[in-house]
Design a protein around this motif. Structure first.
Motif, PDB file in Angstrom:
ATOM      1  N   GLN A  23       0.824  -1.205   0.000  1.00  0.00           N
ATOM      2  CA  GLN A  23       0.000   0.000   0.000  1.00  0.00           C
ATOM      3  C   GLN A  23       0.863   1.263   0.000  1.00  0.00           C
ATOM      4  OE1 GLN A  23      -2.814   0.396   3.282  1.00  0.00           O
ATOM      5  NE2 GLN A  23      -4.288   1.219   1.820  1.00  0.00           N
ATOM      6  N   ILE A  24       1.917   1.257   0.773  1.00  0.00           N
ATOM      7  CA  ILE A  24       2.800   2.433   0.807  1.00  0.00           C
ATOM      8  C   ILE A  24       3.483   2.630  -0.543  1.00  0.00           C
ATOM      9  CG2 ILE A  24       4.947   3.315   1.823  1.00  0.00           C
ATOM     10  CD1 ILE A  24       3.932   2.135   4.519  1.00  0.00           C
ATOM     11  N   VAL A  25       3.942   1.544  -1.158  1.00  0.00           N
ATOM     12  CA  VAL A  25       4.560   1.649  -2.485  1.00  0.00           C
ATOM     13  C   VAL A  25       3.558   2.193  -3.503  1.00  0.00           C
ATOM     14  CG1 VAL A  25       5.495   0.288  -4.416  1.00  0.00           C
ATOM     15  CG2 VAL A  25       6.353  -0.073  -2.091  1.00  0.00           C
ATOM     16  N   LEU A  26       2.328   1.710  -3.465  1.00  0.00           N
ATOM     17  CA  LEU A  26       1.304   2.204  -4.399  1.00  0.00           C
ATOM     18  C   LEU A  26       0.977   3.671  -4.137  1.00  0.00           C
ATOM     19  CD1 LEU A  26      -0.994  -0.935  -4.526  1.00  0.00           C
ATOM     20  CD2 LEU A  26       0.414  -0.035  -6.392  1.00  0.00           C
ATOM     21  N   TRP A  27       0.858   4.047  -2.886  1.00  0.00           N
ATOM     22  CA  TRP A  27       0.625   5.464  -2.576  1.00  0.00           C
ATOM     23  C   TRP A  27       1.772   6.314  -3.105  1.00  0.00           C
ATOM     24  CZ3 TRP A  27      -0.734   4.440   3.218  1.00  0.00           C
ATOM     25  CH2 TRP A  27      -2.106   4.203   3.342  1.00  0.00           C
ATOM     26  N   TRP A  28       2.991   5.868  -2.854  1.00  0.00           N
ATOM     27  CA  TRP A  28       4.180   6.611  -3.278  1.00  0.00           C
ATOM     28  C   TRP A  28       4.227   6.725  -4.805  1.00  0.00           C
ATOM     29  CZ3 TRP A  28       8.745   4.887  -5.809  1.00  0.00           C
ATOM     30  CH2 TRP A  28       9.753   5.833  -5.856  1.00  0.00           C
ATOM     31  N   SER A  29       3.836   5.647  -5.489  1.00  0.00           N
ATOM     32  CA  SER A  29       3.908   5.604  -6.946  1.00  0.00           C
ATOM     33  C   SER A  29       2.797   6.389  -7.638  1.00  0.00           C
ATOM     34  CB  SER A  29       3.855   4.162  -7.438  1.00  0.00           C
ATOM     35  OG  SER A  29       4.937   3.425  -6.935  1.00  0.00           O
ATOM     36  N   PHE A  30       1.615   6.420  -7.053  1.00  0.00           N
ATOM     37  CA  PHE A  30       0.453   6.955  -7.758  1.00  0.00           C
ATOM     38  C   PHE A  30      -0.202   8.170  -7.112  1.00  0.00           C
ATOM     39  CE2 PHE A  30       0.808   2.544  -9.152  1.00  0.00           C
ATOM     40  CZ  PHE A  30       0.813   2.726 -10.531  1.00  0.00           C
ATOM     41  N   ILE A  37      -1.595  10.440   3.905  1.00  0.00           N
ATOM     42  CA  ILE A  37      -2.570   9.370   3.719  1.00  0.00           C
ATOM     43  C   ILE A  37      -2.292   8.195   4.659  1.00  0.00           C
ATOM     44  CG2 ILE A  37      -1.407   8.164   1.819  1.00  0.00           C
ATOM     45  CD1 ILE A  37      -4.254   7.978   0.498  1.00  0.00           C
ATOM     46  N   LEU A  38      -1.029   7.959   4.947  1.00  0.00           N
ATOM     47  CA  LEU A  38      -0.663   6.930   5.927  1.00  0.00           C
ATOM     48  C   LEU A  38      -1.174   7.323   7.312  1.00  0.00           C
ATOM     49  CD1 LEU A  38       0.914   4.366   6.804  1.00  0.00           C
ATOM     50  CD2 LEU A  38       2.897   5.870   7.104  1.00  0.00           C
ATOM     51  N   PHE A  39      -0.966   8.554   7.694  1.00  0.00           N
ATOM     52  CA  PHE A  39      -1.430   9.027   8.998  1.00  0.00           C
ATOM     53  C   PHE A  39      -2.963   9.038   9.064  1.00  0.00           C
ATOM     54  CE2 PHE A  39       2.692  11.680   9.061  1.00  0.00           C
ATOM     55  CZ  PHE A  39       3.427  10.591   9.479  1.00  0.00           C
ATOM     56  N   VAL A 133      -8.195  -1.803  -2.745  1.00  0.00           N
ATOM     57  CA  VAL A 133      -8.601  -3.085  -3.336  1.00  0.00           C
ATOM     58  C   VAL A 133      -7.364  -3.939  -3.604  1.00  0.00           C
ATOM     59  CG1 VAL A 133      -9.657  -4.226  -5.328  1.00  0.00           C
ATOM     60  CG2 VAL A 133     -10.704  -2.161  -4.392  1.00  0.00           C
ATOM     61  N   VAL A 134      -6.385  -3.359  -4.286  1.00  0.00           N
ATOM     62  CA  VAL A 134      -5.159  -4.098  -4.614  1.00  0.00           C
ATOM     63  C   VAL A 134      -4.453  -4.562  -3.346  1.00  0.00           C
ATOM     64  CG1 VAL A 134      -2.851  -3.905  -5.658  1.00  0.00           C
ATOM     65  CG2 VAL A 134      -4.851  -2.980  -6.853  1.00  0.00           C
ATOM     66  N   THR A 135      -4.419  -3.704  -2.352  1.00  0.00           N
ATOM     67  CA  THR A 135      -3.772  -4.052  -1.089  1.00  0.00           C
ATOM     68  C   THR A 135      -4.447  -5.254  -0.435  1.00  0.00           C
ATOM     69  OG1 THR A 135      -3.069  -1.765  -0.753  1.00  0.00           O
ATOM     70  CG2 THR A 135      -3.139  -3.171   1.185  1.00  0.00           C
ATOM     71  N   HIS A 136      -5.750  -5.306  -0.478  1.00  0.00           N
ATOM     72  CA  HIS A 136      -6.467  -6.454   0.095  1.00  0.00           C
ATOM     73  C   HIS A 136      -6.176  -7.742  -0.676  1.00  0.00           C
ATOM     74  CE1 HIS A 136      -8.668  -3.595   2.595  1.00  0.00           C
ATOM     75  NE2 HIS A 136      -9.134  -4.634   3.269  1.00  0.00           N
ATOM     76  N   VAL A 137      -6.084  -7.646  -1.994  1.00  0.00           N
ATOM     77  CA  VAL A 137      -5.741  -8.827  -2.796  1.00  0.00           C
ATOM     78  C   VAL A 137      -4.316  -9.284  -2.472  1.00  0.00           C
ATOM     79  CG1 VAL A 137      -5.386  -9.703  -5.151  1.00  0.00           C
ATOM     80  CG2 VAL A 137      -7.388  -8.292  -4.616  1.00  0.00           C
ATOM     81  N   VAL A 138      -3.392  -8.341  -2.365  1.00  0.00           N
ATOM     82  CA  VAL A 138      -2.016  -8.670  -1.977  1.00  0.00           C
ATOM     83  C   VAL A 138      -2.008  -9.338  -0.606  1.00  0.00           C
ATOM     84  CG1 VAL A 138       0.212  -7.652  -1.288  1.00  0.00           C
ATOM     85  CG2 VAL A 138      -0.893  -6.932  -3.412  1.00  0.00           C
TER      86      VAL A 138
END
Length: 154
Positions: A23-30, A37-39, A133-138
């Motif tokens: 999730q952090i990588v996706l947030w950072w990337s997109f 958003i993490l906080f 959604v992606v994070t839950h699948v991961v």
């Protein structure tokens, strides 16, 4: 095949870490919303224990919020790990089928968490997006894979 409690608990912890990292990588990337958003998401989880008074902005670092969110996150990850491990064990799933089941399980958890849980904790609706959604699948895939790997060693 019998349920391995220690493998299920370990898989829940590992999957919780892997999903958070993804999730952090996706947030950072997109997005350009880190670390806010993490906080924010930490406050959403922490509010389960601490109450909704921790929700208002600003979404800044607070060690009590982060500790509560981490506790909630891993407690839920372990509980979900026990459920999927039971299913994998009960039906004697192969690794490939376990991974497929894990991905479906992750999607199911997304619906339960982001739509079902919002009846009790309405603030979680703020986290409904494709990254979640992606994070839950991961989470589901890593949970299944880790359980299969750990249960073979015992």
């Amino acid at each position: 095949m019998s349920l391995s409690w220690s493998a299920a608990i370990g898989a829940g912890i590992v999957a919780g870490v892997v999903a958070t990292g993804a999730q952090i990588v996706l947030w950072w990337s997109f997005t350009d919303a880190l670390p806010e958003i993490l906080f924010r998401d930490a406050r959403l989880a922490a509010a389960i224990l601490m109450g909704p008074e921790v929700l208002p902005p600003p979404a800044t670092f607070d060690w009590q919020v982060m500790a509560a969110a981490t506790f909630i996150h891993f407690a839920i990850s372990i509980a979900y790990g026990l459920i999927l491990a039971w299913l994998i064990s009960r039906f004697g799933m192969s690794t490939a089928f376990s991974l497929l089941a894990g991905s479906i399980y992750g999607l199911t958890l997304y619906v339960m968490n982001m739509y079902g849980a919002t009846f009790v904790f309405p603030w979680f609706s703020a986290a409904r997006d494709w990254i979640t959604v992606v994070t839950h699948v991961v989470f589901g895939i890593s949970l299944a894979w880790t359980y299969k790997a750990l249960s073979k060693t015992q």
